[in-house]
Design an enzyme around this catalytic site. Structure first.
Site, PDB file in Angstrom:
ATOM      1  N   LYS A  19       0.820  -1.220   0.000  1.00 19.27           N
ATOM      2  CA  LYS A  19       0.000   0.000   0.000  1.00 19.27           C
ATOM      3  C   LYS A  19       0.847   1.260   0.000  1.00 19.27           C
ATOM      4  CE  LYS A  19      -4.434  -1.585   1.547  1.00 19.27           C
ATOM      5  NZ  LYS A  19      -5.619  -1.407   2.346  1.00 19.27           N
ATOM      6  N   LYS A  30      -8.619  -7.363  -9.400  1.00 16.32           N
ATOM      7  CA  LYS A  30      -9.918  -7.642  -8.759  1.00 16.32           C
ATOM      8  C   LYS A  30     -10.783  -6.373  -8.723  1.00 16.32           C
ATOM      9  CE  LYS A  30      -9.357  -6.631  -3.918  1.00 16.32           C
ATOM     10  NZ  LYS A  30      -9.968  -6.846  -2.653  1.00 16.32           N
ATOM     11  N   LYS A  34     -13.299  -1.521  -4.215  1.00 14.55           N
ATOM     12  CA  LYS A  34     -13.991  -0.275  -3.845  1.00 14.55           C
ATOM     13  C   LYS A  34     -13.107   0.919  -4.143  1.00 14.55           C
ATOM     14  CE  LYS A  34     -15.727  -2.204   0.402  1.00 14.55           C
ATOM     15  NZ  LYS A  34     -14.438  -2.470   1.043  1.00 14.55           N
TER      16      LYS A  34
HETATM   17  N1  AQP Z   1     -13.262  -8.512  -6.384  1.00 13.69           N
HETATM   18  C1  AQP Z   1     -13.612  -9.281  -5.367  1.00 13.69           C
HETATM   19  N2  AQP Z   1     -14.069 -10.538  -5.595  1.00 13.69           N
HETATM   20  C2  AQP Z   1     -14.437 -11.328  -4.552  1.00 13.69           C
HETATM   21  N3  AQP Z   1     -14.395 -10.946  -3.262  1.00 13.69           N
HETATM   22  C3  AQP Z   1     -13.956  -9.703  -3.000  1.00 13.69           C
HETATM   23  N4  AQP Z   1     -13.809  -9.011  -1.846  1.00 13.69           N
HETATM   24  C4  AQP Z   1     -13.329  -7.777  -2.131  1.00 13.69           C
HETATM   25  N5  AQP Z   1     -13.159  -7.639  -3.453  1.00 13.69           N
HETATM   26  C5  AQP Z   1     -13.542  -8.807  -4.024  1.00 13.69           C
HETATM   27  C6  AQP Z   1     -14.144  -9.516  -0.528  1.00 13.69           C
HETATM   28  O1  AQP Z   1     -14.973  -8.540   0.101  1.00 13.69           O
HETATM   29  C7  AQP Z   1     -14.599  -8.364   1.468  1.00 13.69           C
HETATM   30  C8  AQP Z   1     -14.248  -6.890   1.629  1.00 13.69           C
HETATM   31  O2  AQP Z   1     -13.311  -6.662   2.564  1.00 13.69           O
HETATM   32  P1  AQP Z   1     -12.697  -5.204   2.829  1.00 13.69           P
HETATM   33  O3  AQP Z   1     -13.751  -4.180   2.674  1.00 13.69           O
HETATM   34  O4  AQP Z   1     -12.069  -5.279   4.170  1.00 13.69           O
HETATM   35  O5  AQP Z   1     -11.596  -4.890   1.773  1.00 13.69           O
HETATM   36  P2  AQP Z   1     -10.998  -5.513   0.474  1.00 13.69           P
HETATM   37  O6  AQP Z   1     -10.898  -6.981   0.534  1.00 13.69           O
HETATM   38  O7  AQP Z   1      -9.713  -4.788   0.189  1.00 13.69           O
HETATM   39  O8  AQP Z   1     -12.112  -5.121  -0.597  1.00 13.69           O
HETATM   40  P3  AQP Z   1     -12.194  -3.956  -1.607  1.00 13.69           P
HETATM   41  O9  AQP Z   1     -13.581  -3.954  -2.109  1.00 13.69           O
HETATM   42  O10 AQP Z   1     -11.147  -4.009  -2.641  1.00 13.69           O
HETATM   43  O11 AQP Z   1     -12.001  -2.683  -0.731  1.00 13.69           O
HETATM   44  P4  AQP Z   1     -10.853  -1.578  -0.611  1.00 13.69           P
HETATM   45  O12 AQP Z   1     -10.827  -0.931  -1.943  1.00 13.69           O
HETATM   46  O13 AQP Z   1     -11.373  -0.682   0.461  1.00 13.69           O
HETATM   47  O14 AQP Z   1      -9.562  -2.228  -0.271  1.00 13.69           O
HETATM   48  C9  AQP Z   1     -13.478  -9.363   1.724  1.00 13.69           C
HETATM   49  O15 AQP Z   1     -14.026 -10.552   2.268  1.00 13.69           O
HETATM   50  C10 AQP Z   1     -12.911  -9.629   0.350  1.00 13.69           C
HETATM   51  O16 AQP Z   1     -12.302 -10.903   0.226  1.00 13.69           O
END
Ligand code: AQP
Length: 335
Positions: free
Chosen positions: A115, A198, A201
């Site tokens: 990060k 992937k 968000k």
């Molecule tokens: N693209 C994806 N496909 C399947 N599962 C996904 N998850 C996230 N993206 C995908 C799952 O959603 C949960 C979110 O966890 P988080 O909000 O703690 O952060 P993350 O995994 O880093 O998800 P994001 O959406 O990409 O958020 P940001 O951008 O904030 O980092 C987890 O269970 C993850 O596996």
């Protein structure tokens, strides 16, 4: 007390809406398994401060995340559903755990390195560096048997286990050492514009995301604009055809058909046919979730009631664990 395994899960309120990856990869599997486990579902808003976020925006996103948890099917009566900052024990335990974490050990967390790869560690805040310790605290407070996490969080759960074992051997058995469970069924959804990354968000462009709170029209538009691959054949091949494979995967996850069945259904058809079918299937799955979430958001008093009840249940468990920790480390307890 229940004999079901206890599980803790959460998703950061880092956007106005969850996306299809969050839904298919996390929320839907949580909903499907909720009756087999004793669940603590939380919104880790303390973690969101590691990025710059406007105060009003954070509160709003936190509400929206909870509303989507419930709209997606999590039962707020049968599960403990709460906001991390409503339970002060998370931050309090994080301090104690930070005092049993080696600086070198924390420095080895690869997610921090990833990060901060762009801006360098000097540009990052200390919260981002200590984030895995707060995550250890989130987990250890509730003594869960399992923590379902994506592969990228595996190292943090390993650190949690190490800290729990170290604390127990130094101060006496307080923590349960949890297992990381990598959920098998959860689909991996890729960005529609960049199908080797992937869906996320925080990706720069929203064009590659399907958001739960988007209108049907917007969802269909994003899917119809998804990048596809050279050639015309609709077949699953992650290397050669990442765009088409992502659409087939989404279609399969949403309709319950296998990828092979989907390939058969679209044999000899054009990419446009696939996109129309994926858009219809996704809208059919997502529209009721969005509608329910909007209803919940229109009734803040009901959401507040749910959150107050979740907070009370979560605090009962968290305060008991923190009390044991404070006694074990030797703090003079208030009479
Ligand atoms: N693209 C994806 N496909 C399947 N599962 C996904 N998850 C996230 N993206 C995908 C799952 O959603 C949960 C979110 O966890 P988080 O909000 O703690 O952060 P993350 O995994 O880093 O998800 P994001 O959406 O990409 O958020 P940001 O951008 O904030 O980092 C987890 O269970 C993850 O596996």
């Amino acid at each position: 007390m229940t004999s079901q395994p206890r599980v803790l899960s959460g998703m950061q309120p880092s956007a106005d809406s969850l996306h299809l990856g969050n839904y298919l990869g996390a929320l839907r599997p949580w909903v499907q398994r909720q009756s087999e486990q004793e669940n603590f579902f939380f919104v880790p808003d303390l973690h969101s401060l590691t990025s710059r976020i406007e105060p009003g925006v954070l509160a709003e996103r936190t509400r929206k995340t909870v509303a989507q948890y419930i709209a997606g099917g999590l039962d707020p009566e049968a599960n403990v559903l709460f906001i991390q900052s409503h339970v002060p024990e998370h931050a309090e335990l994080a301090w104690v755990l930070s005092c049993v974490t080696g600086f070198g050990e924390a420095s080895r967390m690869t997610q921090f390195k990833d990060k901060t790869a762009k801006g360098g560690a000097d540009q990052a805040n200390v919260g981002l560096f200590t984030y895995p310790i707060l995550m250890a605290s989130d987990i250890l407070l509730y003594k869960p048997d399992a923590v379902p996490v994506g592969d990228d969080q595996r190292q943090h759960v390993e650190l949690t286990r190490t800290l729990a074992q170290r604390f127990n051997s130094r101060f006496g058995e307080v923590f349960k050492v949890p297992e990381a469970s990598i959920p098998a069924a959860g689909a991996r959804v890729y960005d529609l514009q960049n199908p080797t990354s992937k869906m996320s968000k925080s990706s720069e462009s929203p064009a590659g995301r399907i958001e739960i709170l988007d209108s049907d029209k917007q969802i269909a538009k994003r899917i119809k604009s998804a990048v596809t691959d050279a050639g015309t054949e609709i077949r699953f091949d992650r290397e050669e055809k990442p765009g088409v494979s992502n659409l087939l995967d989404i279609y399969s996850s949403v309709t319950g058909r296998t990828v092979a069945e989907a390939e058969e259904e679209f044999a000899g058809k054009m990419y446009g046919h696939l996109k129309v079918a994926v858009a219809e299937a996704v809208v059919a799955e997502i529209a009721p979730v969005r509608e329910r979430a909007l209803e919940l958001l229109a009734d803040p008093a009901e959401l507040d009631r749910i959150l107050a009840s979740g907070r009370e249940k979560a605090r009962a468990v968290a305060a008991a664990t923190l009390g044991d920790v404070y006694s074990a480390v030797g703090f003079l307890r208030a009479g």
